[in-house]
Design a protein around this motif. Structure first.
Motif, PDB file in Angstrom:
ATOM      1  N   LYS A 108       0.801  -1.227   0.000  1.00  0.00           N
ATOM      2  CA  LYS A 108       0.000   0.000   0.000  1.00  0.00           C
ATOM      3  C   LYS A 108       0.832   1.275   0.000  1.00  0.00           C
ATOM      4  N   SER A 109       1.958   1.254   0.685  1.00  0.00           N
ATOM      5  CA  SER A 109       2.761   2.480   0.795  1.00  0.00           C
ATOM      6  C   SER A 109       3.943   2.504  -0.169  1.00  0.00           C
ATOM      7  N   SER A 121       2.303   5.519  -5.091  1.00  0.00           N
ATOM      8  CA  SER A 121       1.772   4.437  -4.256  1.00  0.00           C
ATOM      9  C   SER A 121       0.326   4.180  -4.665  1.00  0.00           C
ATOM     10  N   GLY A 123      -2.463   4.096  -3.117  1.00  0.00           N
ATOM     11  CA  GLY A 123      -3.458   5.005  -2.548  1.00  0.00           C
ATOM     12  C   GLY A 123      -3.523   6.365  -3.206  1.00  0.00           C
ATOM     13  N   GLU A 124      -2.473   6.706  -3.976  1.00  0.00           N
ATOM     14  CA  GLU A 124      -2.461   7.993  -4.673  1.00  0.00           C
ATOM     15  C   GLU A 124      -3.068   7.904  -6.072  1.00  0.00           C
ATOM     16  N   LYS A 162      -8.417  -2.133  -6.116  1.00  0.00           N
ATOM     17  CA  LYS A 162      -9.131  -1.468  -5.018  1.00  0.00           C
ATOM     18  C   LYS A 162      -8.631  -1.964  -3.671  1.00  0.00           C
ATOM     19  N   GLY A 165      -5.714  -0.170  -2.615  1.00  0.00           N
ATOM     20  CA  GLY A 165      -5.941   1.231  -2.262  1.00  0.00           C
ATOM     21  C   GLY A 165      -6.185   2.129  -3.452  1.00  0.00           C
ATOM     22  N   LYS A 167      -8.115   3.925  -6.339  1.00  0.00           N
ATOM     23  CA  LYS A 167      -9.508   4.369  -6.441  1.00  0.00           C
ATOM     24  C   LYS A 167     -10.048   3.960  -7.806  1.00  0.00           C
ATOM     25  N   GLU A 172     -15.933   7.954  -6.652  1.00  0.00           N
ATOM     26  CA  GLU A 172     -14.670   8.583  -6.252  1.00  0.00           C
ATOM     27  C   GLU A 172     -14.180   9.559  -7.330  1.00  0.00           C
TER      28      GLU A 172
END
Length: 329
Positions: A108-109, A121, A123-124, A162, A165, A167, A172
């Protein structure tokens, strides 16, 4: 023999049960995991000749859906720019593994996803769906996963993206668009290119099987984002799309025509007449006569008022008189 730690591997002595016979199909898995491969440097290529026997002892001899082995032996850290094959392999592991949460948490990171603005990453990132992805491209405000880099296979792994992370949902994308739209409109900085992109996207979305969220409809219909010939920005319902039928009345009024001059939207704006009308823009003379009463502007010299001007004004009055609820200011 199955459980004894007598087989030399890349992770030291190990039991056959839990060891892997390396082949090219494990090449990608090697980038993200520390799987105990049988040490070919020690045993030589001759070990491959005993593939059936090794398999009988419990050695995994081919990938064949053994994604759990990868998930159970993840590296403690990952490179910041994983290859296309590695990312797709990770998504396959997430799809098939029973410990997918562990794998998702580990990635995730990590700035491992290739986007239109470099590696980010998960999530971005946003996944740009073919049906509604145009919303994300209007203002280019978010990193979009590079579809060309990963190919069509990535479109089958939206659930796994998803989970990492990324979108991937329409809702969204709408939130991002609405926030960017309102921010740009507040500074009167929605450009000509933005407007044509919005109109094109609106056409595409209206032609798709999508239900427009209320906040998306509201911002498009009510926010001041269309530039007029008067030099200001107005909401669609407070704008008029100029046409031949407005020519005679425009000489004695200051009407909020959408700026179709060469220095702004140009005549190309008329290609989106249908979309503008749906947004609330007045495109027909009979629907915009109420603008006339508030926008009258007579020339200082009455001789400049032509008969066409007069007849247009009288036609406006006739239409307004037919509206029972209208009262003249």
């Amino acid at each position: 023999m199955k459980e004894g730690r007598w087989l030399r591997t890349s992770r030291g002595s190990n039991s056959p049960n839990g060891s892997v016979l390396y082949s090219e199909e494990w090449k990608t898995a090697r980038q993200i995991s520390k799987i105990p491969f049988i040490d070919k440097d020690d045993y030589g290529e001759e070990i491959i000749c005993f593939k059936p026997e090794l398999q009988l002892l419990g050695v995994i001899v081919d990938l064949n859906g053994n994604y759990q082995m990868v998930a159970d032996n993840l590296l403690s850290s990952f490179p910041s720019s994983l290859t296309e094959e590695a990312v797709l392999f990770i998504l396959d592991c997430l799809h098939h593994s029973t410990s997918s949460d562990k794998l998702a948490k580990a990635l995730k990171s990590v700035r491992c996803m290739n986007t239109d603005v470099g590696y980010k990453s998960p999530g971005e990132c946003f996944f740009s769906d073919a049906e509604w992805g145009c919303l994300l491209k209007v203002f280019n405000s978010v990193p979009l996963i590079d579809h060309k880099f990963y190919g069509s296979r990535i479109t089958t792994r939206k659930n796994e993206l998803k989970q990492l992370g990324v979108k991937v949902d329409f809702e969204e994308a709408v939130n991002v668009f609405v926030n960017s739209f309102n921010r740009q409109a507040s500074f009167s900085s929605i450009t000509k290119e933005n407007v044509f992109s919005i109109l094109s996207c609106y056409r595409k979305l209206k032609g798709a099987s999508l239900e427009f969220p209320s906040d998306l409809e509201k911002c498009i219909h009510e926010v001041n984002w269309l530039r007029t010939r008067l030099g200001d920005y107005r909401s669609p319902r407070n704008c008029i799309l100029n046409g031949p039928e407005w020519e005679s009345i425009s000489a004695v009024t200051l009407l909020p025509f959408i700026d179709d001059g060469d220095n702004f939207y140009g005549k190309g704006i008329r290609e989106y007449e249908k979309e503008l009308k749906k947004m609330g823009v007045v495109v027909e003379f009979k629907d915009g006569v109420e603008f006339v009463a508030a926008a009258l502007y007579f020339p200082l010299n009455p001789c400049h008022i032509t008969s066409e001007n007069v007849f247009s004004l009288l036609e406006c009055i006739r239409i307004l008189l037919q509206e029972k609820d209208y009262s003249f200011p």
